[in-house]
Scaffold this motif. Structure first.
Motif, PDB file in Angstrom:
ATOM      1  N   GLU A 110       0.828  -1.206   0.000  1.00  0.00           N
ATOM      2  CA  GLU A 110       0.000   0.000   0.000  1.00  0.00           C
ATOM      3  C   GLU A 110       0.865   1.261   0.000  1.00  0.00           C
ATOM      4  N   ARG A 111       2.025   1.195   0.669  1.00  0.00           N
ATOM      5  CA  ARG A 111       2.884   2.381   0.747  1.00  0.00           C
ATOM      6  C   ARG A 111       3.533   2.711  -0.591  1.00  0.00           C
ATOM      7  N   ILE A 112       3.825   1.710  -1.389  1.00  0.00           N
ATOM      8  CA  ILE A 112       4.538   1.982  -2.637  1.00  0.00           C
ATOM      9  C   ILE A 112       3.618   1.993  -3.853  1.00  0.00           C
ATOM     10  N   ALA A 113       2.338   1.636  -3.664  1.00  0.00           N
ATOM     11  CA  ALA A 113       1.421   1.565  -4.812  1.00  0.00           C
ATOM     12  C   ALA A 113       1.256   2.912  -5.494  1.00  0.00           C
ATOM     13  N   GLY A 114       1.277   3.999  -4.711  1.00  0.00           N
ATOM     14  CA  GLY A 114       1.040   5.319  -5.282  1.00  0.00           C
ATOM     15  C   GLY A 114       2.123   5.774  -6.240  1.00  0.00           C
ATOM     16  N   GLY A 115       3.287   5.140  -6.177  1.00  0.00           N
ATOM     17  CA  GLY A 115       4.378   5.526  -7.068  1.00  0.00           C
ATOM     18  C   GLY A 115       4.337   4.851  -8.422  1.00  0.00           C
ATOM     19  N   HIS A 116       3.323   4.002  -8.642  1.00  0.00           N
ATOM     20  CA  HIS A 116       3.261   3.277  -9.913  1.00  0.00           C
ATOM     21  C   HIS A 116       2.724   4.146 -11.036  1.00  0.00           C
ATOM     22  N   ARG A 117       3.418   4.127 -12.152  1.00  0.00           N
ATOM     23  CA  ARG A 117       2.937   4.749 -13.388  1.00  0.00           C
ATOM     24  C   ARG A 117       3.119   3.716 -14.500  1.00  0.00           C
ATOM     25  N   ARG A 118       2.077   3.534 -15.272  1.00  0.00           N
ATOM     26  CA  ARG A 118       2.133   2.516 -16.317  1.00  0.00           C
ATOM     27  C   ARG A 118       3.273   2.802 -17.294  1.00  0.00           C
ATOM     28  N   ARG A 119       4.093   1.779 -17.558  1.00  0.00           N
ATOM     29  CA  ARG A 119       5.211   1.941 -18.479  1.00  0.00           C
ATOM     30  C   ARG A 119       4.715   1.852 -19.920  1.00  0.00           C
ATOM     31  N   PRO A 120       5.059   2.835 -20.738  1.00  0.00           N
ATOM     32  CA  PRO A 120       4.636   2.755 -22.141  1.00  0.00           C
ATOM     33  C   PRO A 120       5.446   1.701 -22.887  1.00  0.00           C
ATOM     34  N   ALA A 121       4.902   1.238 -23.994  1.00  0.00           N
ATOM     35  CA  ALA A 121       5.654   0.323 -24.850  1.00  0.00           C
ATOM     36  C   ALA A 121       6.890   1.049 -25.372  1.00  0.00           C
ATOM     37  N   PRO A 122       8.036   0.378 -25.439  1.00  0.00           N
ATOM     38  CA  PRO A 122       9.245   1.038 -25.947  1.00  0.00           C
ATOM     39  C   PRO A 122       9.136   1.324 -27.443  1.00  0.00           C
ATOM     40  N   ASP A 123       9.967   2.238 -27.901  1.00  0.00           N
ATOM     41  CA  ASP A 123       9.928   2.596 -29.311  1.00  0.00           C
ATOM     42  C   ASP A 123      10.129   1.391 -30.223  1.00  0.00           C
ATOM     43  N   GLU A 124      10.994   0.454 -29.831  1.00  0.00           N
ATOM     44  CA  GLU A 124      11.250  -0.712 -30.671  1.00  0.00           C
ATOM     45  C   GLU A 124       9.967  -1.499 -30.950  1.00  0.00           C
ATOM     46  N   ALA A 125       9.132  -1.655 -29.908  1.00  0.00           N
ATOM     47  CA  ALA A 125       7.884  -2.393 -30.094  1.00  0.00           C
ATOM     48  C   ALA A 125       6.915  -1.622 -30.975  1.00  0.00           C
ATOM     49  N   LEU A 126       6.848  -0.302 -30.769  1.00  0.00           N
ATOM     50  CA  LEU A 126       5.972   0.522 -31.601  1.00  0.00           C
ATOM     51  C   LEU A 126       6.421   0.484 -33.067  1.00  0.00           C
ATOM     52  N   ILE A 127       7.731   0.511 -33.273  1.00  0.00           N
ATOM     53  CA  ILE A 127       8.239   0.464 -34.645  1.00  0.00           C
ATOM     54  C   ILE A 127       7.935  -0.875 -35.287  1.00  0.00           C
ATOM     55  N   ALA A 128       8.074  -1.968 -34.523  1.00  0.00           N
ATOM     56  CA  ALA A 128       7.750  -3.288 -35.070  1.00  0.00           C
ATOM     57  C   ALA A 128       6.293  -3.353 -35.495  1.00  0.00           C
ATOM     58  N   ALA A 129       5.396  -2.810 -34.661  1.00  0.00           N
ATOM     59  CA  ALA A 129       3.970  -2.806 -35.022  1.00  0.00           C
ATOM     60  C   ALA A 129       3.724  -1.945 -36.248  1.00  0.00           C
ATOM     61  N   ALA A 130       4.415  -0.803 -36.330  1.00  0.00           N
ATOM     62  CA  ALA A 130       4.231   0.092 -37.472  1.00  0.00           C
ATOM     63  C   ALA A 130       4.738  -0.537 -38.762  1.00  0.00           C
ATOM     64  N   MET A 131       5.865  -1.220 -38.699  1.00  0.00           N
ATOM     65  CA  MET A 131       6.406  -1.838 -39.901  1.00  0.00           C
ATOM     66  C   MET A 131       5.557  -3.032 -40.334  1.00  0.00           C
ATOM     67  N   ASP A 132       4.977  -3.734 -39.368  1.00  0.00           N
ATOM     68  CA  ASP A 132       4.052  -4.807 -39.729  1.00  0.00           C
ATOM     69  C   ASP A 132       2.847  -4.230 -40.466  1.00  0.00           C
ATOM     70  N   TRP A 133       2.353  -3.103 -39.979  1.00  0.00           N
ATOM     71  CA  TRP A 133       1.237  -2.403 -40.644  1.00  0.00           C
ATOM     72  C   TRP A 133       1.622  -1.986 -42.048  1.00  0.00           C
ATOM     73  N   LEU A 134       2.843  -1.451 -42.204  1.00  0.00           N
ATOM     74  CA  LEU A 134       3.283  -0.996 -43.514  1.00  0.00           C
ATOM     75  C   LEU A 134       3.442  -2.170 -44.481  1.00  0.00           C
ATOM     76  N   LEU A 135       4.055  -3.266 -44.013  1.00  0.00           N
ATOM     77  CA  LEU A 135       4.244  -4.432 -44.870  1.00  0.00           C
ATOM     78  C   LEU A 135       2.913  -5.035 -45.307  1.00  0.00           C
ATOM     79  N   ALA A 136       1.906  -4.984 -44.413  1.00  0.00           N
ATOM     80  CA  ALA A 136       0.598  -5.542 -44.768  1.00  0.00           C
ATOM     81  C   ALA A 136      -0.049  -4.748 -45.897  1.00  0.00           C
ATOM     82  N   ARG A 137       0.322  -3.471 -46.043  1.00  0.00           N
ATOM     83  CA  ARG A 137      -0.262  -2.632 -47.090  1.00  0.00           C
ATOM     84  C   ARG A 137       0.593  -2.640 -48.349  1.00  0.00           C
ATOM     85  N   TRP A 138       1.769  -3.250 -48.274  1.00  0.00           N
ATOM     86  CA  TRP A 138       2.716  -3.192 -49.378  1.00  0.00           C
ATOM     87  C   TRP A 138       2.512  -4.403 -50.283  1.00  0.00           C
ATOM     88  N   PRO A 139       2.218  -4.224 -51.555  1.00  0.00           N
ATOM     89  CA  PRO A 139       2.016  -5.368 -52.448  1.00  0.00           C
ATOM     90  C   PRO A 139       3.333  -6.101 -52.698  1.00  0.00           C
TER      91      PRO A 139
END
Length: 700
Positions: A446-475
């Motif tokens: 209970e004492r340390i719960a207030g210090g929690h902030r959700r960690r965002p996905a790292p750039d590498e993961a976002l880039i992987a998702a974006a490139m998968d999206w791009l490849l799916a649209r690429w003939p």
């Protein structure tokens, strides 16, 4: 009972799946029971046969003793395993099994009754010399007797109800003047929760640690213990992380507390697997006091199994057959260290409110020393009707440091898409220096719960998702250069953009991503502002400066190879609809595509465009009509969830498009309204007496 060939499992979720697994390993036919809400649940699929009990509410299904007994008779079950919760500690159910000639895989009903009442339990163990916390406990204590005894016990005191647990009716009192009012409140709460307002007093133990001992007893008089578990990391008296052995106890204290636990079991003629719980002052690790006995298998039993090699369900089955215990106390060995984390359907960022909805995808971790006990699968509906615990992740290592490290990496690779869970909070907890060092007590979480902030996905993961999206649209092979979606324009290629957010995150917060070029050679910009994108504005979810990367990506069999600034990684990307699951060595993330909405000059950013349900509930009101103009802060829709009303307001001036109607049942994170930027915002009006937020029961 010498022969047991069929066992009915009178439970659901992960414990039903876990019990069924051992029954199958033992060659025993497993029968599941289910409510209408669980007709296609994993435990039903895992069993050899399944019987419908009734409607979704537990009182009409899992808690209906007659229906459970009838299901056992109809399927020829010689025994019933109750798991934990529901009927597991119900003496009437144990007697009903005996009356029907069915073995109850648990202790005698008399032991359940004695240990189910804290006053009688305390008296029983004290008669065997088991230490208890100084206090006063006997049947029929009125407020006058409790007030008279408090001074001798010493303040602070702890008021505890005799029947029940989970912290309900429990009050810590520091000032003697506050004791009369606290007793009245505790009686009301105990009567409401348990139908019994009997109370007793104990001295409050400062910085307590919650340590429990696993015991096994057979019908031939043998009782052994399998070491202790540390369960001090709790929230509102509910355990979150458990481990074995405790980092607090030395070998001598372990032997003493184990012997006391065996004496507690003997005091009630215990048979089967049970847990004796003790409270231990952090400053006096060689002192321990009996708290209660749980007359069933515990949620955290896997950590004991991992360090002892004993299958506790198999041992329960052997005892139910009348066999002696499979080992003696001298044969018990503790090997290494194990830690368990409970994955709950809850939102740590919203005060740990329960979440729910349909699970779209589950990615469970694997690897050396990792065990997962789960009751969920893709497509399962998580409701508020049952316990919010979805799965348990257990890590075993040669020592505590290795076990904690393995657990953290396992949590990093865990995804439950579609339902908000506490996985990121668990990692926050494990990273705390006091947790890492083993400096635990029941108030630490209970004492340390207030210090929690959700960690965002790292750039590498976002880039992987974006490139998968791009490849799916690429003939693969375009017949014409005009059909290549590379955003070419005279004078150079334009940037394509998309927004990716964490699945389950409220409010539509997401990160804007710009891509220029082809999959084999692209520039990717991740962050708040992407030059070259008309109307791109600051995104509250990602206030950091934009990050630029040189990226190349291609399919490599089932994997996606992404080269970011010369460093290549392989990712497994699973995109279905708006969901994207990205998994690789750094971890796994559940992402979702957010609509890209252009902002007018000086207008709001993309992250604020969509209002989303904070949790599953009902849309009960729309404060505006479709197409209305609103100012920043205007109420737009009202969602009722968890018996509270949540008013969602416009984050900026704009024009409303309603995406759901009053009366609709909405899932957590469901899009309810979109606010398209308005270049001519109006002042925020004062709320009138009929507006939703003026109601006294409305909450944001």
């Amino acid at each position: 009972m010498d022969h047991i060939s069929t066992v009915l499992v009178a439970n659901r979720g992960e414990i039903a799946c876990r019990v069924i697994g051992t029954l199958r390993d033992q060659g025993v036919r497993a029968v599941a029971v289910y409510s209408d809400a669980d007709a296609d649940a994993p435990h039903v699929r895992a069993a050899d046969a399944a019987v419908r009990l009734g409607p979704a509410p537990a009182r009409q299904s899992y808690l209906d003793i007659d229906r459970v007994i009838d299901a056992a008779r109809r399927t020829g079950a010689e025994a019933i395993h109750p798991g934990y919760g529901f009927l597991a500690e119900n003496a009437a159910f144990a007697r009903a099994c005996a009356a029907a000639g069915i073995a109850f895989i648990g202790p005698p009903p008399e032991a359940i009754e004695t240990m189910g009442d804290k006053i009688s339990a305390r008296a029983a163990v004290e008669a065997r010399g088991v230490p208890t916390v100084p206090g006063i406990s006997r049947p029929g204590l009125d407020d006058a007797a409790l007030l008279a005894a408090a001074a001798d016990i010493g303040f602070p005191v702890l008021i505890k109800p005799s029947a029940g647990g989970g912290g309900k009716g429990m009050h810590r009192v520091e000032d003697p003047a506050e004791l009369p009012g606290a007793l009245a409140a505790a009686r009301r709460e105990a009567a409401g929760a348990f139908g019994d307002d009997t109370l007793f007093l104990e001295r409050f133990v400062d910085t307590p640690r919650h340590i429990e001992v696993q015991v096994l007893a057979d019908a031939h008089g043998s009782v052994i213990h399998l070491g202790e578990r540390e369960c001090s990391l709790q929230r509102r008296h509910q355990k979150v992380v458990e481990e074995a052995p405790s980092p607090l106890l030395d070998a001598a204290t372990r032997e003493r507390i184990g012997a006391a636990a065996c004496d507690a079991a003997r005091s009630v003629g215990y048979v089967g697997a049970g847990t004796v719980e003790f409270i231990v002052p952090a400053a006096e690790p060689d002192a321990f006091y009996f708290m209660e006995m749980n007359t069933r298998l515990q949620v955290e039993h896997p950590v004991t199994e991992e360090i002892t090699g004993v299958d506790l369900v198999a041992a329960q089955l052997a005892v139910a057959r009348g066999e002696p215990l499979p080992l003696t106390q001298e044969q018990v060995r503790l090997d290494g260290h194990a830690v368990e984390a409970r994955v709950y359907a809850e939102d740590p960022g919203a005060g740990f409110l329960p979440t729910g909805g349909r699970i779209r995808r589950v990615v469970a971790p694997a690897g050396p020393g990792i065990r997962v006990d789960s009751g969920i699968a893709d497509g399962v509906e998580v409701t508020s009707l049952y316990d919010p615990m979805l799965m348990k992740i257990i890590a075993h290592g040669a020592d505590r440091a290795e076990a904690l490290d393995r657990l953290d990496r396992a949590l990093a690779g865990t995804v439950v898409a579609g339902v908000g869970v506490n996985v990121d909070f668990l990692r926050h907890l494990l990273a705390d220096p006091d947790v890492a060092a083993g400096r635990l007590d029941t108030g630490l979480l209970e004492r340390i719960a207030g210090g929690h902030r959700r960690r965002p996905a790292p750039d590498e993961a976002l880039i992987a998702a974006a490139m998968d999206w791009l490849l799916a649209r690429w003939p693969a092979a375009a017949a014409s250069p005009w059909r290549v979606p590379d955003a070419w324009r005279p004078g150079g290629a334009a940037a394509q953009r998309l927004r990716l957010g964490a699945a389950g995150a409220a409010g539509g917060a997401a990160t804007l991503i710009g891509i220029t070029g082809a999959p084999g050679a692209a520039e990717v910009v991740v962050g708040a502002r992407v030059p070259g994108l008309d109307g791109a504005a600051a995104d509250d979810a990602d206030p950091a400066p934009p990050r630029r990367y040189a990226v190349a990506a291609h399919r490599d069999g089932e994997l996606l190879r992404v080269d970011v600034d010369g460093l290549a990684r392989h990712w497994r990307v699973d995109a279905a609809g708006g969901d994207v699951i990205v998994a690789g060595d750094p971890g796994a993330w559940a992402l979702v595509h957010r609509p890209v909405v252009r902002a007018a000059a000086g207008g709001a950013g993309d992250a604020d465009a969509v209002l989303r349900a904070p949790m599953p509930g009902t849309l009960i009101a729309a404060a505006v009509a479709d197409g209305d103009a609103v100012a920043e802060g205007d109420p737009v829709v009202v969602v009722e969830a968890m018996k509270m009303e949540h008013t969602l307001r416009a984050p900026h001036a704009g024009v409303v498009t309603l995406l759901a109607a009053p009366g609709d049942q909405v899932a957590g994170d469901a899009a309810l309204a979109r606010i398209d930027p308005d270049p001519d915002p109006r002042p925020t009006p004062d709320p009138g007496p009929g507006s939703p937020e003026s109601r006294p029961d409305a909450q944001e």
